[in-house]
Structures are given as structure tokens and as C-alpha cells.
Motif scaffolding. Structure first.
Motif, PDB file in Angstrom:
ATOM      1  N   VAL A   1      18.725  -8.796   9.907  1.00  0.00           N
ATOM      2  CA  VAL A   1      18.592  -7.632  10.786  1.00  0.00           C
ATOM      3  C   VAL A   1      19.936  -7.356  11.448  1.00  0.00           C
ATOM      4  N   VAL A   2      20.292  -6.090  11.564  1.00  0.00           N
ATOM      5  CA  VAL A   2      21.549  -5.691  12.199  1.00  0.00           C
ATOM      6  C   VAL A   2      21.235  -4.752  13.361  1.00  0.00           C
ATOM      7  N   VAL A   3      21.863  -5.015  14.521  1.00  0.00           N
ATOM      8  CA  VAL A   3      21.638  -4.187  15.707  1.00  0.00           C
ATOM      9  C   VAL A   3      22.978  -3.684  16.237  1.00  0.00           C
ATOM     10  N   PRO A   4      22.989  -2.525  16.897  1.00  0.00           N
ATOM     11  CA  PRO A   4      24.221  -2.040  17.509  1.00  0.00           C
ATOM     12  C   PRO A   4      24.563  -2.810  18.777  1.00  0.00           C
ATOM     13  N   ASP A   5      25.817  -2.769  19.173  1.00  0.00           N
ATOM     14  CA  ASP A   5      26.242  -3.426  20.406  1.00  0.00           C
ATOM     15  C   ASP A   5      25.419  -2.967  21.606  1.00  0.00           C
ATOM     16  N   SER A   6      25.062  -1.681  21.628  1.00  0.00           N
ATOM     17  CA  SER A   6      24.326  -1.143  22.769  1.00  0.00           C
ATOM     18  C   SER A   6      22.990  -1.852  22.958  1.00  0.00           C
ATOM     19  N   GLU A   7      22.320  -2.202  21.854  1.00  0.00           N
ATOM     20  CA  GLU A   7      21.034  -2.889  21.960  1.00  0.00           C
ATOM     21  C   GLU A   7      21.206  -4.344  22.372  1.00  0.00           C
ATOM     22  N   ALA A   8      22.266  -4.993  21.900  1.00  0.00           N
ATOM     23  CA  ALA A   8      22.550  -6.359  22.347  1.00  0.00           C
ATOM     24  C   ALA A   8      22.835  -6.378  23.845  1.00  0.00           C
ATOM     25  N   ALA A   9      23.585  -5.378  24.306  1.00  0.00           N
ATOM     26  CA  ALA A   9      23.904  -5.269  25.730  1.00  0.00           C
ATOM     27  C   ALA A   9      22.649  -5.012  26.556  1.00  0.00           C
ATOM     28  N   GLU A  10      21.812  -4.101  26.070  1.00  0.00           N
ATOM     29  CA  GLU A  10      20.569  -3.795  26.787  1.00  0.00           C
ATOM     30  C   GLU A  10      19.683  -5.033  26.895  1.00  0.00           C
TER      31      GLU A  10
ATOM     32  N   ALA B   1      26.106 -12.337  22.404  1.00  0.00           N
ATOM     33  CA  ALA B   1      25.677 -13.028  21.182  1.00  0.00           C
ATOM     34  C   ALA B   1      24.219 -13.432  21.274  1.00  0.00           C
ATOM     35  N   CYS B   2      23.787 -13.797  22.458  1.00  0.00           N
ATOM     36  CA  CYS B   2      22.394 -14.176  22.679  1.00  0.00           C
ATOM     37  C   CYS B   2      21.521 -12.930  22.761  1.00  0.00           C
ATOM     38  N   GLY B   3      22.023 -11.879  23.412  1.00  0.00           N
ATOM     39  CA  GLY B   3      21.298 -10.626  23.472  1.00  0.00           C
ATOM     40  C   GLY B   3      21.045 -10.042  22.101  1.00  0.00           C
ATOM     41  N   THR B   4      21.902 -10.370  21.146  1.00  0.00           N
ATOM     42  CA  THR B   4      21.733  -9.893  19.775  1.00  0.00           C
ATOM     43  C   THR B   4      20.398 -10.358  19.193  1.00  0.00           C
ATOM     44  N   ALA B   5      20.050 -11.617  19.407  1.00  0.00           N
ATOM     45  CA  ALA B   5      18.783 -12.146  18.896  1.00  0.00           C
ATOM     46  C   ALA B   5      17.593 -11.522  19.599  1.00  0.00           C
ATOM     47  N   LEU B   6      17.750 -11.192  20.867  1.00  0.00           N
ATOM     48  CA  LEU B   6      16.653 -10.646  21.658  1.00  0.00           C
ATOM     49  C   LEU B   6      16.457  -9.153  21.444  1.00  0.00           C
ATOM     50  N   ALA B   7      17.474  -8.473  20.921  1.00  0.00           N
ATOM     51  CA  ALA B   7      17.429  -7.012  20.806  1.00  0.00           C
ATOM     52  C   ALA B   7      16.234  -6.493  20.002  1.00  0.00           C
ATOM     53  N   PRO B   8      15.925  -7.050  18.811  1.00  0.00           N
ATOM     54  CA  PRO B   8      14.777  -6.516  18.061  1.00  0.00           C
ATOM     55  C   PRO B   8      13.458  -6.627  18.817  1.00  0.00           C
ATOM     56  N   LEU B   9      13.330  -7.661  19.662  1.00  0.00           N
ATOM     57  CA  LEU B   9      12.108  -7.812  20.437  1.00  0.00           C
ATOM     58  C   LEU B   9      12.050  -6.780  21.554  1.00  0.00           C
TER      59      LEU B   9
ATOM     60  N   LYS C   1      13.441  -3.964  21.689  1.00  0.00           N
ATOM     61  CA  LYS C   1      13.296  -2.610  21.145  1.00  0.00           C
ATOM     62  C   LYS C   1      11.955  -2.414  20.443  1.00  0.00           C
ATOM     63  N   GLY C   2      11.088  -3.450  20.466  1.00  0.00           N
ATOM     64  CA  GLY C   2       9.753  -3.328  19.922  1.00  0.00           C
ATOM     65  C   GLY C   2       9.691  -3.266  18.407  1.00  0.00           C
ATOM     66  N   ARG C   3      10.673  -3.878  17.731  1.00  0.00           N
ATOM     67  CA  ARG C   3      10.734  -3.775  16.275  1.00  0.00           C
ATOM     68  C   ARG C   3      10.295  -5.041  15.542  1.00  0.00           C
ATOM     69  N   LEU C   4       9.818  -6.037  16.278  1.00  0.00           N
ATOM     70  CA  LEU C   4       9.503  -7.308  15.629  1.00  0.00           C
ATOM     71  C   LEU C   4       8.382  -7.151  14.597  1.00  0.00           C
ATOM     72  N   ARG C   5       7.369  -6.324  14.920  1.00  0.00           N
ATOM     73  CA  ARG C   5       6.262  -6.128  13.977  1.00  0.00           C
ATOM     74  C   ARG C   5       6.720  -5.374  12.728  1.00  0.00           C
ATOM     75  N   GLU C   6       7.757  -4.536  12.852  1.00  0.00           N
ATOM     76  CA  GLU C   6       8.302  -3.852  11.671  1.00  0.00           C
ATOM     77  C   GLU C   6       8.990  -4.853  10.752  1.00  0.00           C
TER      78      GLU C   6
END
Length: 340
Positions: free
Chosen positions: A262-271, A287-295, A297-302
């Protein structure tokens, strides 16, 4: 939790890492629609999971040498790997030099120096630090020099695999449906996969998350398994800013273990960093926010359609000490992220 060094003399030395808590997150569980547990690697002595891998490299070297043997450990690092190496070297009374890019956060440099290690800022990228260590610093060293690659070393993976060992112990007879981790060079991911293989957890999915500016795993998979090298990785998640992923990581992700890149933008890692601080009252770096970003943003089920309300997912909160409230406020200002 078993020690990772095989020498009988290893029992003399305290391990340079600890077993970290596994705690539920009500906030992320509600967003994800399943039970989310946080593996809090920010509780490690150096502030990140790097205490496992780099700590094991130092521990393995010292514990397998004659008593009183002196080493000088050299670490090229943007911060966390060097910090972990320095903490372990201090624990065993060894010398350590960390070479960091000139752009490294001054607070991180001060943190590493507090261990007694020497910190040398050099160049703009980790590759510059590697070259300086190998061509200048090691040749001039009077003690036996040990080069500490931050992620591409089987001894480092072995240390990181203790995280998986702990999860097996903490789950007992059960196991999670998936584990989410951020990926830079692949050292953490490799350790998790190796630990899961030992435990027979071959059906536990791993979600491997990168940022857009440092997505060598995703690009290597897209290229059919060819190892892609990035000329100038560019991301706020500097701990993930590596020129390439290890060949073993590509092999594991494509052929060995169920892995979702999975790839996320910097903005989502920051958020994710800002929201995690609001929700859990813990400061983490990008770097840690990167792992948390998909959760968040509500995309884990996708990513994992098989999940339901009875599923359990572990997120590795890999930690990192190159963070402050001012940095998070800067993220909030830049990307219009609410601070509360």
C-alpha cells in the motif's frame, strides 16, 4: 521471549530491547470496523523498533567475542537506526559513531549524542553517510570497526523477528487476521515474516505501507520483481527514505507470504500522526504515521475485504524520536489538519 544470540556467553549480556505492550485502540477499532491492537514499539529504549534489529547486531557482535574485546560501531542513519546502535553500544561499553545527513533534526542529533556516541553530519542523503563511513571513518579507526547497515543484514532481521515472537506469545492460542507495518528498506518486514514462518502464522496477512516519495517495494512489485532503486527518495517520513528495498523483501512479498503493498501520500501520514496524538496522547513520527494512515482514512476493509467485526488487526507503532509537537503543528498548518 528467547534471546537471539546463539552463543552461550550471550546470557551474560542484558538484551538491548524489551517486550513491548500490545494494547487495544478504541478509536481505530471504530474506524476500521474490527478490533485493532497497537504494538507499541515507541516504548523501546531508543524509542523505536530499531532497538531490536540494530541492538541485536551489537549484542551478537559483543556476546560472540572474547571478554573485554573492544569494537567501534559505525551507523549511517537518519536518526532511529543510529540511536538504537548508540544505545546498545553504550549498554555494552563500546564505541559508536553515527553519521547522519546534514538535514537531520538537531533534536535527534542531541539525543544520539546523549548516549556518548559521536555524531558526524555529512552530505544530504544516507548514501553520502555510507560512503563517508566506508571510505573515511572506518579506515581511520584504531579499534575493530563494525559497519551497521540499518536494514540489509540477516542479524538485524533476526532481531526484528523477536517482535513476531512476542505477538505469538501475547496472542496465546489465537492469532491476528493481519498485521500492518510501515516499510522503508524492509528490515522490519523481513523480521516479521521470518518470525511468522517460525510460528506457522503463514496465513496472517501483512499490510506493508510506504509513502509515495519512497515506494521502492511497490515499484519493485509493479516491475515484476525487479529491484527498483530510487535516485532521490523524497518524503517527510525520513526514516523510510531508503534508495531501495532488499531483494528478500521483494521475494517474501511476491512469493512467500500474503502481503498487501500500500502506498500513501505524505499528507495522510502527517494526518495520522496528528490524529494519533489527539486520540492516544502519544507523539510518533511520520514513518509510524505511514502505517496508521490506511486505518485513519478508513481503507483497511478495501485492502483486506475478508475482515469483519470479529477480526483482529495489529498495527506496529514503530515509534521514532524525530518528532515534536512543533513538527506536528507544522503538519497541521500545511495540510489543514485539525489539532483536536
Amino acid at each position: 521471549m528467547p534471546a537471539v544470540a546463539s552463543s552461550p556467553k550471550s546470557d551474560v549480556y542484558a538484551l538491548p530491547y524489551i517486550q513491548t505492550p500490545l494494547v487495544p485502540s478504541l478509536y481505530l477499532s471504530e474506524i476500521a470496523g474490527c478490533k485493532v491492537l497497537l504494538k507499541l514499539e515507541d516504548c523501546q529504549p531508543s524509542g523505536s523498533f530499531k532497538s531490536r534489529g540494530l541492538g541485536n547486531l551489537v549484542h551478537h557482535t559483543v556476546s560472540n567475542a572474547p571478554a573485554g574485546k573492544r569494537f567501534h560501531f559505525f551507523s549511517p542513519s537518519g536518526g532511529n537506526a543510529g540511536c538504537a546502535t548508540a544505545y546498545a553500544a553504550r549498554l555494552y561499553g563500546q564505541s559508536c559513531t553515527v553519521c547522519v545527513p546534514t538535514t537531520t533534526n538537531p533534536a535527534m542529533i542531541a539525543r544520539i549524542r546523549k548516549t556518548g556516541a559521536t555524531v558526524i553530519p555529512h552530505g544530504n542523503y544516507i548514501a553520502d553517510c555510507v560512503k563517508h563511513i566506508q571510505e573515511v571513518l572506518i579506515p581511520a579507526c584504531e579499534e575493530e570497526a563494525v559497519y551497521c547497515h540499518p536494514y540489509d543484514n540477516p542479524v538485524v532481521w533476526q532481531g526484528n523477528s523477536t517482535l513476531a515472537d512476542e505477538l505469538v506469545d501475547q496472542f496465546g492460542d489465537a492469532k491476528p487476521d493481519a498485521v500492518v507495518c510501515s516499510v522503508g528498506g524492509g528490515g522490519l518486514y523481513n523480521g516479521i515474516v521470518q518470525g511468522f514462518k517460525r510460528a506457522g502464522w503463514n496465513d496472517v496477512d501483512v499490510v506493508a505501507v510506504e509513502t509515495e516519495g519512497s515506494s521502492s517495494l511497490a515499484q519493485s512489485i509493479k516491475a515484476g520483481g525487479k529491484q527498483i532503486f530510487l535516485t532521490n527518495p523524497n518524503t517527510i517520513a525520513t526514516s523510510l527514505s531508503t534508495p531501495s528495498i532488499t531483494k528478500e523483501t521483494i521475494e517474501y512479498a511476491m512469493k512467500t507470504h500474503p502481503t498487501h503493498s500500500v502506498v500513501v501520500p505524505d499528507s495522510e501520514a502527517a494526518e495520522a500522526c496528528v490524529r494519533f496524538a489527539n486520540d492516544h496522547k502519544l507523539l510518533i513520527e511520520a514513518a509510524c504515521g505511514t502505517a496508521l494512515a490506511p486505518l485513519y482514512k478508513g481503507r483497511l476493509r478495501e485492502i483486506l475485504p475478508k475482515l469483519d467485526e470479529n477480526s483482529t488487526v495489529v498495527v506496529v507503532v514503530c515509534g521514532g524520536t524525530s518528532v515534536s509537537w512543533d513538527i506536528l503543528k507544522g503538519y497541521a498548518d500545511k495540510w489543514n489538519i485539525p489539532l483536536n
